[in-house]
Write a protein that holds these residues in place. Structure first.
Motif, short mmCIF file in Angstrom:
data_model
loop_
_atom_site.label_atom_id
_atom_site.label_comp_id
_atom_site.label_asym_id
_atom_site.label_seq_id
_atom_site.Cartn_x
_atom_site.Cartn_y
_atom_site.Cartn_z
N GLY A 162 0.77 -1.24 0.00
CA GLY A 162 0.00 0.00 0.00
C GLY A 162 0.80 1.29 0.00
O GLY A 162 0.21 2.37 -0.01
N THR A 163 2.14 1.20 0.00
CA THR A 163 2.96 2.41 0.11
C THR A 163 4.08 2.39 -0.92
O THR A 163 4.70 1.34 -1.15
CB THR A 163 3.58 2.51 1.53
N ARG A 164 4.34 3.53 -1.54
CA ARG A 164 5.47 3.62 -2.46
C ARG A 164 6.78 3.45 -1.70
O ARG A 164 6.90 3.90 -0.55
CB ARG A 164 5.45 4.97 -3.19
N LEU A 165 7.74 2.84 -2.34
CA LEU A 165 8.99 2.50 -1.65
C LEU A 165 9.73 3.73 -1.14
O LEU A 165 10.34 3.69 -0.07
CB LEU A 165 9.90 1.68 -2.56
N ARG A 166 9.67 4.85 -1.87
CA ARG A 166 10.34 6.06 -1.40
C ARG A 166 9.65 6.59 -0.14
O ARG A 166 10.31 7.14 0.75
CB ARG A 166 10.35 7.12 -2.49
N ALA A 167 8.34 6.44 -0.08
CA ALA A 167 7.62 6.85 1.13
C ALA A 167 7.99 5.95 2.30
O ALA A 167 8.11 6.40 3.45
CB ALA A 167 6.12 6.84 0.89
N VAL A 168 8.18 4.66 2.03
CA VAL A 168 8.64 3.74 3.06
C VAL A 168 10.02 4.16 3.54
O VAL A 168 10.31 4.19 4.75
CB VAL A 168 8.68 2.29 2.53
N GLU A 169 10.89 4.50 2.59
CA GLU A 169 12.24 4.95 2.93
C GLU A 169 12.20 6.14 3.88
O GLU A 169 12.90 6.18 4.90
CB GLU A 169 12.99 5.33 1.65
N ARG A 170 11.38 7.12 3.56
CA ARG A 170 11.29 8.32 4.39
C ARG A 170 10.75 7.99 5.77
O ARG A 170 11.26 8.47 6.79
CB ARG A 170 10.39 9.35 3.71
N GLU A 171 9.71 7.17 5.82
CA GLU A 171 9.11 6.78 7.11
C GLU A 171 10.12 6.08 7.99
O GLU A 171 10.27 6.39 9.18
CB GLU A 171 7.91 5.87 6.84
N VAL A 172 10.85 5.13 7.41
CA VAL A 172 11.84 4.37 8.17
C VAL A 172 13.00 5.28 8.59
O VAL A 172 13.49 5.19 9.72
CB VAL A 172 12.35 3.17 7.35
N ALA A 173 13.43 6.17 7.69
CA ALA A 173 14.54 7.07 8.01
C ALA A 173 14.18 7.98 9.19
O ALA A 173 14.97 8.15 10.12
CB ALA A 173 14.90 7.92 6.79
#
Length: 281
Positions: free
Chosen positions: A18-29
Motif C-alpha cells: 500500500g505504500t510507495r517505496l520512497r515513502a517507506v524509505e522516508r518513514e523508516v529514516a
C-alpha cells in the motif's frame, strides 16, 4: 514461525502493498533518526564514532539481533563487514508478494540505514552487496566503512583545476561508490552550456560506468554548494549524500550536517531521504 514474527511479516506485507517505496524509505529514516538522536542524547561519556560501534548500535541495540545472527566476516579500523542471517520480515514479505529483495531493499532500506548511521558519524558509510542478498544467497553481506571526506573533497578541488588552464575559476565534483571514484568532472566558469554543471557531468559519467541502478549509496563531493536542480538529480539518481565545501572556508575541516531531510523547493516532490553535508562548521 512464531506469532510475533508472523505479525511483523503481515505488517510488512501491508506496507509493501500500500505504500510507495520512497515513502517507506522516508518513514523508516525518520523513525531511525529519532531513535538514534534520543539514544545519543542519553549517552554519557564519549560518543560512538567507529564502524564497530555503529554496527553494535544498528544491529543489536536498534534491531535487537543476537551476534550469531550477524557474524562478522571482516573487521579493521577502516571498516566492518558481516553476514545477516536473522529471520527477516522484509525477506518473507517479499517472497509472499513475489517482489525482488534487490529492488525493495535498495529503494526502501539502503538510504534509511545510512540516515541512522549518519547520526553517529557522517563519514561512516553503510553498504550492502546486492549480489549477496537473500534469497539469492544464504545471507545478506553488509558493512560499514570509513570514507575520508577531506580526501574526497580535495579530489573534487583537483578535478576543478584544469591542467591546461590553472587560472580558470571552476567547480569540481567527484562521485564515490564504496571507496572508488566512479565519476569526476569539471565545470569552467566560461562554459557556454548552462546545464553542464560539474555535479551532473559526474553523475552521467558514473551512470555510464556502473548503470543508474548502481548509483545507490553513492556520495557526491562538490567544491561549492550545489544548485537545486543538481540536488534533485542527485537524489532521484539514488545517491545517498552530497558533501560540499563551504565557500567561505579556507581549509577543509570536519564535515557537519547542514540538512538531512529535504522536502522543499526543487525536492518538494521527492518522498525519500537524502543527505546534504557541508564541510566546516
Amino acid at each position: 514461525m512464531d506469532d510475533i514474527f508472523e505479525a511483523k511479516v503481515q505488517e510488512q506485507v501491508r506496507r509493501l502493498q500500500g505504500t510507495r517505496l520512497r515513502a517507506v524509505e522516508r518513514e523508516v529514516a525518520l523513525k531511525r533518526i529519532a531513535w538514534m538522536r534520543e539514544r545519543l542524547g542519553r549517552l554519557r561519556g564519549p560518543r560512538p564514532h567507529s564502524p564497530a560501534e555503529a554496527y553494535e548500535l544498528l544491529l543489536f541495540a536498534y534491531l535487537g539481533l543476537h551476534p550469531r545472527e550477524a557474524p562478522i566476516v571482516r573487521e579493521d579500523p577502516s571498516g566492518i563487514e558481516w553476514t545477516s542471517l536473522n529471520a527477516c520480515p522484509t525477506l518473507e514479505a517479499c517472497q509472499r508478494l513475489c517482489l525482488d529483495t534487490r529492488h525493495v531493499c535498495r529503494e526502501a532500506y539502503e538510504r534509511s540505514t545510512q540516515a541512522f548511521i549518519s547520526q553517529i558519524n557522517p563519514q561512516l558509510r553503510f553498504y550492502r552487496s546486492y549480489s549477496q542478498i537473500r534469497p539469492f544467497a544464504s545471507g545478506c553481506r553488509e558493512g560499514i566503512f570509513v570514507l575520508e571526506f577531506t580526501a574526497m573533497l580535495a579530489a573534487a578541488h583537483e578535478a576543478a583545476t584544469a591542467e591546461e588552464d590553472r587560472r580558470s575559476k571552476a567547480r569540481g565534483a567527484v562521485l564515490v561508490l564504496g571507496s572508488h571514484v566512479v565519476g569526476r568532472a569539471r565545470q569552467a566558469s566560461h562554459s557556454n552550456d548552462p546545464t553542464l554543471h560539474a555535479e551532473m557531468a559526474a553523475i552521467r559519467q558514473a551512470a555510464g560506468t556502473v548503470g543508474v541502478r548502481g548509483l545507490c549509496g553513492g556520495v557526491l563531493f562538490v567544491t561549492s554548494r550545489p544548485c537545486g536542480a543538481c540536488l534533485s538529480h542527485a537524489a532521484l539518481s539514488g545517491l545517498t549524500t552530497i558533501v560540499y565545501d563551504a565557500p567561505d572556508e579556507t581549509r577543509l575541516s570536519t564535515p557537519t550536517i547542514d540538512g538531512s531531510l529535504l522536502a522543499v523547493g526543487a525536492l518538494s516532490s521527492f518522498e525519500g531521504w537524502f543527505e546534504v553535508l557541508r564541510a566546516g562548521t
